[in-house]
Design a protein around this motif. Structure first.
Motif, PDB file in Angstrom:
ATOM      1  N   VAL A   1       1.275  -1.056   0.271  1.00 48.50           N
ATOM      2  CA  VAL A   1      -0.492   0.065  -0.151  1.00 48.50           C
ATOM      3  C   VAL A   1       1.532   0.947   0.066  1.00 48.50           C
TER       4      VAL A   1
ATOM      5  N   GLU B   1      -2.815  -5.682   5.840  1.00 49.50           N
ATOM      6  CA  GLU B   1      -2.565  -4.421   5.590  1.00 49.50           C
ATOM      7  C   GLU B   1      -2.327  -3.627   6.256  1.00 49.50           C
TER       8      GLU B   1
ATOM      9  N   PHE C   1      -5.362  -2.225  -5.506  1.00 46.95           N
ATOM     10  CA  PHE C   1      -5.343  -3.202  -4.448  1.00 46.95           C
ATOM     11  C   PHE C   1      -4.388  -4.281  -5.969  1.00 46.95           C
TER      12      PHE C   1
END
Length: 306
Positions: A80, A229, A276
């Motif tokens: 990320v 994440e 993503f």
């Protein structure tokens, strides 16, 4: 002593060239190669753009004099954060290739990750002033390092069709898909502490997630990815309702716990739509915005995504 013994002392001719094999060159740039692989394979970014990003990061290493920068990013940064850093690099490169300074819209963009790396309040003006130097250095790294070190990776990506564009579900582009009945906002629902939550407060903490047609993503995959994440931020996941056994959800809504909103708001502040890669499948995420509820006499009217 036999004259056939090989010469092991340095060649006195200062003009001689050392021949470096392809394997040795790749080994020397192994860390750069690994980060490039993450950009194009794990994050699904375009090859040419990723080459430019890598060359720019090599320049930043020199500017910051932090010569293990790429290694630190590779080891400690999540996908990320790496994706956000790449976006900032692309913005900067777009800025410096423009001779006249870009418009005010660009001025308003922030560079939090680049500033963190440089320990300097670097702005687009800062990079634009150094544009000629940066263009020269970036081009040098592209030609002398990136093209040579990434050739086999690029061939692999192209061969496997990783760079093919995938179709976006129309709700991600136009936001016109109707919500199924089970996803309509209710008057209120209760948390484990029996605290009623009103629909508007839920919407403020809701993410709208879309998938590519033909690349289904399960609820378990969503939960595992977001928990890995961002930590324990999930309050509720609502998948699109499908009626046929061979159909798969094309979108979902994810309600974030109150304590997790700071992380999500930080990410979406600079990038209102995030992409993503979950188990090799592209997923797009943005804040969910609902239209105002219908008046009482239109109680049967459906709710729509904006």
């Amino acid at each position: 002593m036999s004259s056939t013994i090989p010469q092991i002392l340095p060649n006195p001719d200062l003009g001689f060239k050392v021949i470096v094999t392809k394997e040795e060159f790749n080994l020397f740039h192994n860390i750069d190669r690994q980060l490039f692989i993450r950009l194009v394979l794990e994050l699904g970014r375009e090859i040419s753009e990723s080459i430019n990003v890598m060359a720019f990061l090599m320049c930043i290493e020199m500017i910051s004099k932090e010569f293990n920068l790429v290694a630190k990013i590779l080891k400690h940064w999540s996908n990320v954060m790496l994706n956000m850093l790449a976006d900032e690099a692309v913005f900067i490169l777009d800025c410096i290739v423009s001779s006249p300074y870009p418009n005010d819209c660009v001025r308003e963009k922030k560079l939090p990750l680049i500033q963190h790396i440089l320990h300097h309040n670097a702005t687009f003006e800062f990079f634009h002033e150094k544009r000629l130097e940066l263009i020269t250095d970036v081009t040098k790294y592209i030609n002398e390092v990136c093209i040579r070190a990434f050739t086999d990776i690029i061939e692999h990506v192209i061969y496997n069709g990783v760079t093919e564009q995938q179709e976006l579900y129309r709700a991600n582009l136009y936001g016109t898909a109707s919500l199924p009945t089970h996803m309509l906002p209710q008057a209120a629902y209760y948390t484990p502490n029996d605290c009623p939550i009103v629909p508007q407060e839920i919407d403020d903490r809701t993410l709208f997630i879309t998938f590519s047609r033909g690349y289904p993503v399960s609820e378990n995959e969503l939960r595992y990815f977001f928990s890995r994440e961002f930590g324990d931020i999930i309050e509720r996941v609502m998948m699109q309702e499908v009626n046929q056994p061979d159909q798969h959800p094309l979108y979902a809504r994810l309600v974030v716990r109150r304590e997790g909103m700071d992380v999500i708001n930080y990410l979406l502040e600079y990038n209102p739509r995030l992409k993503f890669i979950i188990n090799g499948k592209h997923v797009w995420v943005r804040k969910y915005f609902s239209k105002p509820p219908p008046p009482p006499y239109e109680a049967g009217t459906s709710w729509y995504f904006p």
